[in-house]
Scaffold this motif. Structure first.
Motif, PDB file in Angstrom:
ATOM      1  N   MET A 198     -17.460  26.971 -14.262  1.00  0.00           N
ATOM      2  CA  MET A 198     -16.949  27.715 -15.419  1.00  0.00           C
ATOM      3  C   MET A 198     -18.085  27.943 -16.238  1.00  0.00           C
ATOM      4  O   MET A 198     -19.073  27.071 -16.392  1.00  0.00           O
ATOM      5  CB  MET A 198     -15.954  26.883 -16.152  1.00  0.00           C
ATOM      6  N   SER A 199     -18.160  29.123 -17.096  1.00  0.00           N
ATOM      7  CA  SER A 199     -19.491  29.312 -17.960  1.00  0.00           C
ATOM      8  C   SER A 199     -18.854  28.476 -19.069  1.00  0.00           C
ATOM      9  O   SER A 199     -17.973  28.138 -19.544  1.00  0.00           O
ATOM     10  CB  SER A 199     -19.389  30.600 -18.340  1.00  0.00           C
TER      11      SER A 199
ATOM     12  N   GLN B  24     -16.066  27.210 -24.078  1.00  0.00           N
ATOM     13  CA  GLN B  24     -15.813  27.204 -25.632  1.00  0.00           C
ATOM     14  C   GLN B  24     -14.568  28.020 -26.082  1.00  0.00           C
ATOM     15  O   GLN B  24     -13.942  27.535 -27.230  1.00  0.00           O
ATOM     16  CB  GLN B  24     -17.233  27.827 -26.109  1.00  0.00           C
ATOM     17  N   LYS B  25     -14.313  28.976 -25.264  1.00  0.00           N
ATOM     18  CA  LYS B  25     -13.044  29.855 -25.604  1.00  0.00           C
ATOM     19  C   LYS B  25     -11.780  28.991 -25.620  1.00  0.00           C
ATOM     20  O   LYS B  25     -11.006  28.729 -26.269  1.00  0.00           O
ATOM     21  CB  LYS B  25     -12.884  31.002 -24.752  1.00  0.00           C
ATOM     22  N   PHE B  26     -11.940  28.044 -24.494  1.00  0.00           N
ATOM     23  CA  PHE B  26     -10.697  27.050 -24.443  1.00  0.00           C
ATOM     24  C   PHE B  26     -10.610  26.162 -25.399  1.00  0.00           C
ATOM     25  O   PHE B  26      -9.630  25.808 -25.922  1.00  0.00           O
ATOM     26  CB  PHE B  26     -10.931  26.347 -22.887  1.00  0.00           C
ATOM     27  N   LYS B  27     -11.875  25.655 -25.978  1.00  0.00           N
ATOM     28  CA  LYS B  27     -11.976  24.525 -26.973  1.00  0.00           C
ATOM     29  C   LYS B  27     -11.233  25.221 -28.190  1.00  0.00           C
ATOM     30  O   LYS B  27     -10.625  24.375 -28.982  1.00  0.00           O
ATOM     31  CB  LYS B  27     -13.300  23.905 -27.119  1.00  0.00           C
TER      32      LYS B  27
ATOM     33  N   ALA C 132      -7.832  31.711 -16.123  1.00  0.00           N
ATOM     34  CA  ALA C 132      -6.412  31.974 -16.877  1.00  0.00           C
ATOM     35  C   ALA C 132      -6.334  30.357 -17.619  1.00  0.00           C
ATOM     36  O   ALA C 132      -6.755  29.549 -17.576  1.00  0.00           O
ATOM     37  CB  ALA C 132      -5.311  31.903 -15.799  1.00  0.00           C
ATOM     38  N   ILE C 133      -5.586  30.789 -18.964  1.00  0.00           N
ATOM     39  CA  ILE C 133      -5.211  29.781 -19.776  1.00  0.00           C
ATOM     40  C   ILE C 133      -3.587  29.659 -19.922  1.00  0.00           C
ATOM     41  O   ILE C 133      -2.979  30.543 -20.161  1.00  0.00           O
ATOM     42  CB  ILE C 133      -5.842  29.941 -21.292  1.00  0.00           C
ATOM     43  N   VAL C 134      -3.277  28.347 -19.482  1.00  0.00           N
ATOM     44  CA  VAL C 134      -2.036  28.118 -19.296  1.00  0.00           C
ATOM     45  C   VAL C 134      -1.477  27.096 -20.221  1.00  0.00           C
ATOM     46  O   VAL C 134      -2.056  25.728 -20.500  1.00  0.00           O
ATOM     47  CB  VAL C 134      -1.437  27.698 -17.984  1.00  0.00           C
TER      48      VAL C 134
ATOM     49  N   ALA D  65      -9.850  23.452 -14.123  1.00  0.00           N
ATOM     50  CA  ALA D  65     -11.048  22.908 -14.523  1.00  0.00           C
ATOM     51  C   ALA D  65     -11.194  22.293 -15.832  1.00  0.00           C
ATOM     52  O   ALA D  65     -12.087  21.264 -15.947  1.00  0.00           O
ATOM     53  CB  ALA D  65     -11.903  24.189 -14.699  1.00  0.00           C
ATOM     54  N   ALA D  66     -10.105  22.198 -16.596  1.00  0.00           N
ATOM     55  CA  ALA D  66     -10.213  21.439 -18.069  1.00  0.00           C
ATOM     56  C   ALA D  66      -8.591  21.505 -18.110  1.00  0.00           C
ATOM     57  O   ALA D  66      -8.012  22.202 -18.005  1.00  0.00           O
ATOM     58  CB  ALA D  66     -11.032  22.167 -18.946  1.00  0.00           C
ATOM     59  N   ALA D  67      -8.450  20.295 -18.857  1.00  0.00           N
ATOM     60  CA  ALA D  67      -6.870  20.160 -19.471  1.00  0.00           C
ATOM     61  C   ALA D  67      -7.136  19.395 -20.584  1.00  0.00           C
ATOM     62  O   ALA D  67      -7.737  18.572 -20.742  1.00  0.00           O
ATOM     63  CB  ALA D  67      -6.343  19.591 -18.448  1.00  0.00           C
TER      64      ALA D  67
END
Length: 182
Positions: A146-147, A152-155, A121-123, A40-42
């Motif tokens: 994605m919420s 925001q958590k990923f960022k 999941a964050i990889v 979803a994001a990278a």
């Protein structure tokens, strides 16, 4: 000259320490993690990624595990005129959730930093190649949506792995390349 060599040595030491400090999901469970995920994001400092990130779409990663516990990943990326398929095999390391991939051209260190198994999941991936070493962080989701809280958590994790938010690609949903992923 000595100052330059010392600076290079310190920079390499920092990179090695940064890779060593990347956390892995406590109690990682391969059965729960296996299956289909959407990228979803990278975010990455890889020059190829940075050139293409604005044209990329969400891809699909299908993850399975060998009887030995190695991680097999099949990726399907939608490109302009076709679906590009990749197959990667990562050998398990001594720690659950940490895998190593090696080929003649590159070495990869893959860590599942965080997952709830059912939604996200964050990889983290560290890649050493002949051209340039690179670091990547991917947000995988079970559904294409994605919420905002998850994004925001990923960022917030981006600077913790030595990357910057301008390297981020939030990948738009794609209905392309959905077949053949199972």
């Amino acid at each position: 000259m000595t100052a330059v060599l010392l600076s290079l040595a310190l920079a390499l030491l920092c990179l090695l320490q940064a890779g060593a400090e990347v956390p892995v999901q406590p109690g990682f469970n391969i059965e729960k993690f296996a299956g289909m995920w959407h990228v979803a994001a990278a975010v990455s400092n890889c020059s190829v990624f940075l050139k293409m990130k604005d044209r990329m779409k969400s891809s699909i990663a299908t993850i399975s595990f060998t009887p030995e516990g190695d991680l097999a990943m099949k990726l399907v990326w939608p490109l302009l005129d076709r679906c590009q398929k990749f197959e990667l095999l990562f050998q398990r390391s001594g720690q659950a959730g940490h895998y190593m991939g090696m080929s003649a051209l590159e070495k990869r260190d893959l860590r599942v930093m965080e997952t709830d198994y059912s939604c996200y999941a964050i990889v983290h991936e560290l890649q050493q190649s002949r051209q340039e070493p690179s670091t990547a962080l991917q947000l995988l989701t079970r559904e294409q949506n994605m919420s905002p809280q998850l994004l925001q958590k990923f960022k917030e994790l981006i600077p913790t792995v030595g990357l910057t938010k301008d390297m981020l690609a939030i990948l738009p949903k794609s209905g392309e390349c959905q077949e053949g992923t199972g």
